[in-house]
Design an enzyme around this catalytic site. Sequence first.
Site, PDB file in Angstrom:
ATOM      1  N   THR A 433       0.957  -1.133  -0.166  1.00 35.89           N
ATOM      2  CA  THR A 433      -0.227   0.070  -0.042  1.00 35.89           C
ATOM      3  C   THR A 433       0.969   1.300   0.126  1.00 35.89           C
ATOM      4  OG1 THR A 433      -1.725   1.202   1.040  1.00 35.89           O
ATOM      5  CG2 THR A 433      -0.221  -0.053   2.499  1.00 35.89           C
ATOM      6  N   HIS A 485       1.862 -11.497  14.071  1.00 32.23           N
ATOM      7  CA  HIS A 485       2.878 -12.013  14.925  1.00 32.23           C
ATOM      8  C   HIS A 485       2.659 -13.282  15.130  1.00 32.23           C
ATOM      9  CE1 HIS A 485       6.394 -11.696  16.897  1.00 32.23           C
ATOM     10  NE2 HIS A 485       6.079 -10.594  17.807  1.00 32.23           N
TER      11      HIS A 485
END
Lengths: 514, 465
Positions: A433, A485
């Site tokens: 992005t 994560h």
Amino acid sequence: MALEMKVPAVGESITEVTIAQWLKQDGDHVEMDEIICELESDKATFELTAEASGTLKIAAVDGETLEIGALICTIEEGDGAAETTSEAKTTGGTAQVAEAPKATGEVLEMKVPAVGESISEVTIASWVKQDGDFVELDEIICEIESDKATFELTAEASGTLEIVAGEGDTLEIGALICKIAVSEGAPVAVKETAAAAQAESTPSATAAGSQTYATGHASPAASKILSEKGIDPNSINGTGKDGRVTKEDALRAEKAAPKAAAAAPKAPVAAKETAPAAPAGDREQRHQKMTPLRKTIAKRLVSVKNQTAMLTTFNEVDMKPVMDVRKQYKDMFKEKHDIGLGFMSFFTKAVTVALKEWPAVNAMIDGDEIVYNDYCDVSIAVSAPKGLVVPVIRNAEKLSLAGIEQEVKRLALRARDNKLTIPEMEGGTFTITNGGVFGSMLSTPIINAPQSAILGMHNIVERPVAVNGQVEIRPVMYIALSYDHRIIDGRESVSFLKRVKELLEDPIRLLLDV
Amino acid sequence: MYDVTVIGSGPGGYVAAIRCAQLGMKTALVEKYNTLGGTCLNVGCIPSKALLDSSEHFHQAKHQFAEHGIEIGEPKINLEQMMSRKDGVVGQTTDGINFLMKKNKVDVFHGFGSFVDKNTIKVTKEGGETEEFKTEKTIIATGSKPIMLPFIEFDKKRVITSTEALQLKEVPKHLVIIGGGVIGLELGSVYARLGAEVTVVEFLDGLIPMMDVTMGKELQRVLKKEGFKFHFKTKVTSVKVEGEEVMIKAEDKKGKELEIKADYCLVAVGRRPYTDKLGLENAGVKVDDRGRVDVNDHLQTSVEGIYAIGDVIKGAMLAHKAEEEGVFVAETIAGQKPHINYKLIPGVVYTWPEVASVGYTEQELKEEGRAFKTGSFPFRASGRARASMDIDGVAKVLADAETDEILGMHIIGPRAADMIAEGVVAMEYRASAEDISRMSHAHPTYTEAIKEACLAATDDRALHI
């Protein structure tokens, strides 16, 4: 002969669409395959083309939300040559008055079909038809969900529908879903027929929903509100009978009209002393319905934040080498490939190289499993008129810089024109992005689920940096990697980002694969 | 300093005062008489309705109770009691207004209000003492007075107006009424029921000329049955009191002279705006050629900040019209943008049967050249009407020939005054005749006649005829 056009099935998970815009007017002549209307779903925008040539009769207006299979319009074939009498019959909804349906007495039982070896039960997602409706053979009557897929159930005969299993019911394969009292011929709204026949002399009587003499007529209370807001009652879509404007319509209109210079009621004199001073300036608010697309994005963004362990790591890139390469080869590149050499190709290429080295960043969680992708389908976030979309560059790892640039351009243009299809947006493995195009310096992008990581590009600014012990002014970009994560550890994420940095700061490495 | 002062406490004035107070304005109300409520409450709608009901009961006792199976012997009139009950009703109602003024904290000044200048109001009390106060805005709501014809000797004893007619000490033997309008017919009904011979002299060729022609004709038929005599197209030339008698001379359309002797003559030829000694010139307020206060679309007079409502301006002289205008002006002053649809203010005549109408009359539609259709239903065919022996009258609906939109509703029949509200609601929402005919109406009720009339207008589909 009038052809009925219905909302097409546009994807398994899409149950309803909104009419974004009619490109043709009611009564217009349309050619077969001509684009007549734009539809929006929560996933994409698409265009509806005429299934035949003829005169268009619009059944659902702009902004209306329809379920799959619902009537959008009819096309009177033969270009309006249809006699007015038959037209009147069509609008009255009793097209074949003469051929009243004959109940055959047969009742057909429809059961849950076997939809796959491993599927033993299904859930009724929604009924497209109501209990007691007349259904045509092969018409979609209901949507069924299994744990694998959604599919549509079509009527196995024409007749009157009797629903047995309600929405949300879970049924085993072979269980009874509904019954159809089979009949021959078309439906006739029994009592309304008489009224419809008289419609010529008393159009108001049956013309619910269409334009009548009273359309746009405001009730006394609505009229006062509109007058105070300076809004013309005729500019409002009245929701009352035959389009009458209700008080609620007027109150809503007040909010929607941007420049409704409210003739602010003079503060009651007695209250003057105590009332706090009103702030100066325009204080209008506007309420606007969210498009299905934006609603879905909103929902998804929040759920991603809730369902992933999202973390962002940053680095900075000295953009001078890339800029130098661009400067030097820009013209040659353009001449050879007929496309500009932008930053996107360098970033995409660098990302694909880094993804190969750190496959977890290109992976995703599926239940208790991790799915590793041995290819790089890179999603590019594009701000389109209707909201953020993410078209995918397939197998970006195999494309040349020119190939990437061409793909980026093609997708961006399709996004701008609202022409992206769902397949073009599905299945990305990693997203890039570029908030930098709007001037952003630092941001923490949100993962594009079910992917596990997203790279944020930012604005390029000149910064004093230390190069070989000397302070130099360099064009610098901060890059960010937001990652899940749960499957990507710090070692992988930070190393991935560092690798991207290295490849950009020394583009020759892309060539040498080092 | 008041934000708003209302001069006149009739249904227009006191309602305007309440609405102003509701909107937070400091409001004063000035009334010349000791009681609030104006003509309507004191010498108009309320007392006449009280007498109409009393006399109707008497009429029923005399003519219908026996048929109902109730035998009470010959009923007698105690006019004094009838009048005192009427006064009681008036008293209660005007007290109610006092309470409303207190509740809304409107300051009431009793005395004759007039303009000193644009922003100063003088109140002259009964004893002659005066008081002045300042006001930012003023609403003129001084109403109207009965018209006195110059060639008539008014002694207010034998030759009377509606005001005196509400306080007679005896039932006239022969009451001559000049004027075939609402007031004359209502009061005529009262005394006809109580036993008076009633003769109506009307200059035009029908009763209640402002209403739909069917209504006038039907009313004339019913009243004739009750003993009314009518002289139409007849011009009164003189009215003279001769002792206990009144001699009325008139001329019919062919110029033939007519002499009528009576013991009372009620002059009910209309009302004129009442602005006498109001001091309009001090404020600069202009009146039109017919003595009405000139107002614009916002009901503001030629002077900014001075408004006028009710009988004192143009339009129908009706309490509920004045009331709507009172609210309209109060809200306009407060910066809102209210509306009045003058076409949809119902008109009512409280004879029995009652007459009520709203919207266009048949004559008006013909004049406009508009294509329309009509549907009507006689109360004779209504179960409810037969049960209550109220079989006179008809409900009539006019609808647009093409769209079926209701353009007018005219009812002469029992409780027409209450029933007309259905027409007003329908027309405010621009309903079609078929809309009403498809709505459920309780059975048995008088309002079924409206539904049937609408069915008749829709496609000649009336069910019960």
